[in-house]
Design an enzyme around this catalytic site. Structure first.
Site, mmCIF file in Angstrom:
data_model
loop_
_atom_site.group_PDB
_atom_site.id
_atom_site.type_symbol
_atom_site.label_atom_id
_atom_site.label_comp_id
_atom_site.label_asym_id
_atom_site.label_seq_id
_atom_site.Cartn_x
_atom_site.Cartn_y
_atom_site.Cartn_z
ATOM 1 N N GLY A 163 14.378 29.640 40.866
ATOM 2 C CA GLY A 163 13.891 30.996 40.677
ATOM 3 C C GLY A 163 12.383 31.125 40.616
ATOM 4 O O GLY A 163 11.845 32.101 40.088
ATOM 5 N N LYS A 200 3.234 19.529 50.065
ATOM 6 C CA LYS A 200 2.201 20.191 50.840
ATOM 7 C C LYS A 200 2.573 21.654 51.001
ATOM 8 O O LYS A 200 3.722 21.980 51.309
ATOM 9 C CB LYS A 200 2.095 19.520 52.219
ATOM 10 C CG LYS A 200 1.147 20.188 53.200
ATOM 11 C CD LYS A 200 -0.293 19.911 52.864
ATOM 12 C CE LYS A 200 -1.224 20.479 53.940
ATOM 13 N NZ LYS A 200 -2.636 20.373 53.534
ATOM 14 N N HIS A 207 10.989 31.451 55.094
ATOM 15 C CA HIS A 207 11.999 30.820 54.242
ATOM 16 C C HIS A 207 13.350 31.084 54.899
ATOM 17 O O HIS A 207 13.845 32.205 54.880
ATOM 18 C CB HIS A 207 11.937 31.437 52.842
ATOM 19 C CG HIS A 207 12.832 30.776 51.838
ATOM 20 N ND1 HIS A 207 12.534 30.720 50.498
ATOM 21 C CD2 HIS A 207 14.028 30.143 51.965
ATOM 22 C CE1 HIS A 207 13.505 30.102 49.853
ATOM 23 N NE2 HIS A 207 14.428 29.746 50.725
ATOM 24 N N HIS A 234 7.965 34.217 44.302
ATOM 25 C CA HIS A 234 8.853 33.167 44.810
ATOM 26 C C HIS A 234 10.330 33.521 44.668
ATOM 27 O O HIS A 234 11.189 32.653 44.808
ATOM 28 C CB HIS A 234 8.571 31.820 44.132
ATOM 29 C CG HIS A 234 7.140 31.396 44.206
ATOM 30 N ND1 HIS A 234 6.506 31.141 45.398
ATOM 31 C CD2 HIS A 234 6.206 31.206 43.225
ATOM 32 C CE1 HIS A 234 5.248 30.800 45.154
ATOM 33 N NE2 HIS A 234 5.044 30.839 43.854
ATOM 34 N N GLU A 287 15.349 22.913 49.438
ATOM 35 C CA GLU A 287 16.270 22.610 48.344
ATOM 36 C C GLU A 287 17.688 22.952 48.782
ATOM 37 O O GLU A 287 17.901 23.584 49.807
ATOM 38 C CB GLU A 287 15.911 23.397 47.075
ATOM 39 C CG GLU A 287 16.036 24.900 47.220
ATOM 40 C CD GLU A 287 15.643 25.634 45.941
ATOM 41 O OE1 GLU A 287 15.390 24.965 44.923
ATOM 42 O OE2 GLU A 287 15.597 26.869 45.965
ATOM 43 N N ARG A 291 26.074 26.429 45.124
ATOM 44 C CA ARG A 291 26.810 27.593 44.621
ATOM 45 C C ARG A 291 26.787 28.691 45.676
ATOM 46 O O ARG A 291 26.157 28.555 46.721
ATOM 47 C CB ARG A 291 26.149 28.119 43.345
ATOM 48 C CG ARG A 291 24.639 28.372 43.541
ATOM 49 C CD ARG A 291 24.013 29.112 42.408
ATOM 50 N NE ARG A 291 22.558 29.091 42.455
ATOM 51 C CZ ARG A 291 21.814 29.860 43.224
ATOM 52 N NH1 ARG A 291 22.392 30.699 44.078
ATOM 53 N NH2 ARG A 291 20.501 29.794 43.191
ATOM 54 N N ARG A 337 17.549 43.901 47.347
ATOM 55 C CA ARG A 337 17.869 43.697 45.935
ATOM 56 C C ARG A 337 17.210 44.806 45.105
ATOM 57 O O ARG A 337 15.984 44.947 45.112
ATOM 58 C CB ARG A 337 17.373 42.341 45.453
ATOM 59 C CG ARG A 337 17.969 41.162 46.186
ATOM 60 C CD ARG A 337 17.620 39.878 45.456
ATOM 61 N NE ARG A 337 17.993 38.692 46.218
ATOM 62 C CZ ARG A 337 17.957 37.464 45.736
ATOM 63 N NH1 ARG A 337 17.563 37.264 44.481
ATOM 64 N NH2 ARG A 337 18.303 36.420 46.485
#
Length: 448
Positions: A163, A200, A207, A234, A287, A291, A337
């Site tokens: 998060g 880096k 993303h 982020h 990453e 889930r 969102r």
């Protein structure tokens, strides 16, 4: 399965209830004292209060959640996202109680939850990773030395983080020394782990994440990619699929890399492999989230699939219903969102929702745990709802998005709806030419 406990709250709890009811499964709701008046709680046939509003006394109280599960004799627990969803210790407790956990194994959750270990695992799998630290960084001098080697700017991250917590960009040594200490302190406070690592910083990046699914028979497939580059602090705010940035060649490569990652760790159930992509479409592992993702509805919209149903079936040892070659997508979908927050400062703005009304159609889906006359409390993430728009192409999806935000009503609290009004009428977003720095660089002031 006949009964599933939903160890979460808000819109994701309400969303899981829908699939349970569709499948004839009885959902068991748990809620904190602060959430007792939310619609999905009041409408539930089986609902148990599990504690006071703070998360450590309710939604993170694994012993209480498990107590309810055992008393109700549930077949499985669905963790949603956040809270206990990526807690390997909780997964083991559930499994030891002879209850199914709707997600991957505890070992996979543990391995991919530690970002340093996950990075090494992806290197072993042959998936590209961003240049950075090969192990945890526990002191600032080691961090400074590594930054000198890979070159500024760099990104400091919490090894156990998520998060955006404990994540800071550093453009020089002075900034790194300051950020390292403050990030360590935040990571210790939030995750009980102050190990840091460094990568880096990839400037002007996108993303991109890929939805994967694995079953107990060893099959792993992808359900295409999502572009999650519109972010504040982020954290994602707008997601869309397919990405308007990727070429078809790289789209295929990145999806195949995600499947490769899943197979390497013997992945089962729903997962997401996240990548950072530079201006030249070079992609690097970021990453893996073990889930269901907040933004899973846009994948459902373009595939026509119910991912929670897939999760439940895989947990019952059923094979995936389709092979990779049988999976198809159609059209374009965008998710917005909706947060109870000041759209300029991004600070939470709790309060009572006076009126929450919106148009619905086959092209519009609103996932929410709230309604008119309900209270947004200060105890949890301030997301109220997700607005998901579908159309046959991106241009039409943007048009339907503008129409939605021109017709909806959300009053009584500050919210980020005005942000979307501006973004939807801004040229670089309309053209799909945006990066992770878009909101900071382009939308400097939101007109309320």
């Amino acid at each position: 399965m006949k009964k599933i406990l939903i160890a979460n709250r808000g819109e994701i709890a309400a969303r899981i209830v829908r699939t349970c009811e569709k499948l004839g499964i009885e959902p068991v709701i748990v809620y904190s004292q602060a959430d007792k008046d939310l619609p999905y709680v009041k409408n539930a046939k089986i609902a148990h209060e599990i504690g006071e509003p703070p998360v450590v006394k309710s939604y993170l109280n694994s012993e209480r959640v498990l107590e309810v599960a055992l008393n109700e004799q549930v077949d499985a627990i669905h963790p949603g996202y956040g809270f206990l969803s990526e807690n390997a210790d909780f997964v083991r407790k559930v499994e030891n109680a002879n209850i199914k956990f709707i997600g991957p194994s505890a070992d996979v959750v543990e391995a991919m939850g530690d970002k340093v270990k996950a990075r090494k695992t992806m290197q072993d799998a042959g998936v590209p990773v961003v240049p950075g630290s090969d192990g945890p960084l526990n002191d600032v001098e080691a961090a400074v030395q590594l930054a000198d080697e890979i070159g500024y700017p760099v990104m400091i991250k919490a090894s156990a983080g998520g998060g955006g917590i404990g994540m800071q960009r550093c453009d020089d040594e002075k900034a790194l020394r300051t950020a390292f200490v403050s990030s360590q302190n935040r990571a210790k406070a939030y995750f009980g782990n102050d190990e840091m690592f460094m990568e880096k910083f990839i400037s002007h990046s996108r993303h991109i994440e890929v939805q994967i699914f694995g079953d107990e028979q060893g099959n792993v497939v992808h359900l295409f990619e999502r572009d999650c580059s519109i972010q504040r602090r982020h954290q994602k705010v707008i997601e869309e699929t397919p990405s308007p940035f990727l070429s078809e060649e790289v789209r295929q490569q990145i999806c195949e890399a995600a499947v490769q990652a899943g197979k390497h760790v013997n992945y089962t159930n729903a997962g997401t492999v996240e990548f950072i992509v530079d201006q030249n479409e070079n992609y690097y592992f970021l990453e893996m989230n073990t889930r269901l993702q907040v933004e899973h509805p846009i994948t459902e919209m373009i595939t026509g699939l119910d991912l929670v149903e897939w999760q439940i079936n895989v947990t019952q040892s059923k094979p995936l219903p389709y092979s990779q070659g049988e999976l198809t997508k159609s059209g374009h979908s965008i998710e917005y969102r909706i947060y109870a927050e000041d759209p300029n400062t991004f600070l939470p703005s709790p309060g009572k929702i006076e009126k929450f009304q919106y148009p619905t159609s086959e092209y519009v889906r609103v996932d929410t745990g709230f309604s008119s006359q309900t209270q947004v409390t200060p105890f949890y993430d301030p997301m109220i709802a997700k607005v998901i728009i579908y159309a046959e192409n991106r241009e039409k999806a943007l048009e339907r998005s503008r129409q939605f935000f021109g017709e909806w009503t959300l009053s009584g609290i500050k919210h980020n709806g005005p942000l979307f009004d501006q973004v939807l009428n801004e040229e670089s977003f309309q053209n799909g030419k945006y990066t992770t720095g878009y909101l900071n660089d382009t939308i400097t002031k939101v007109k309320n």
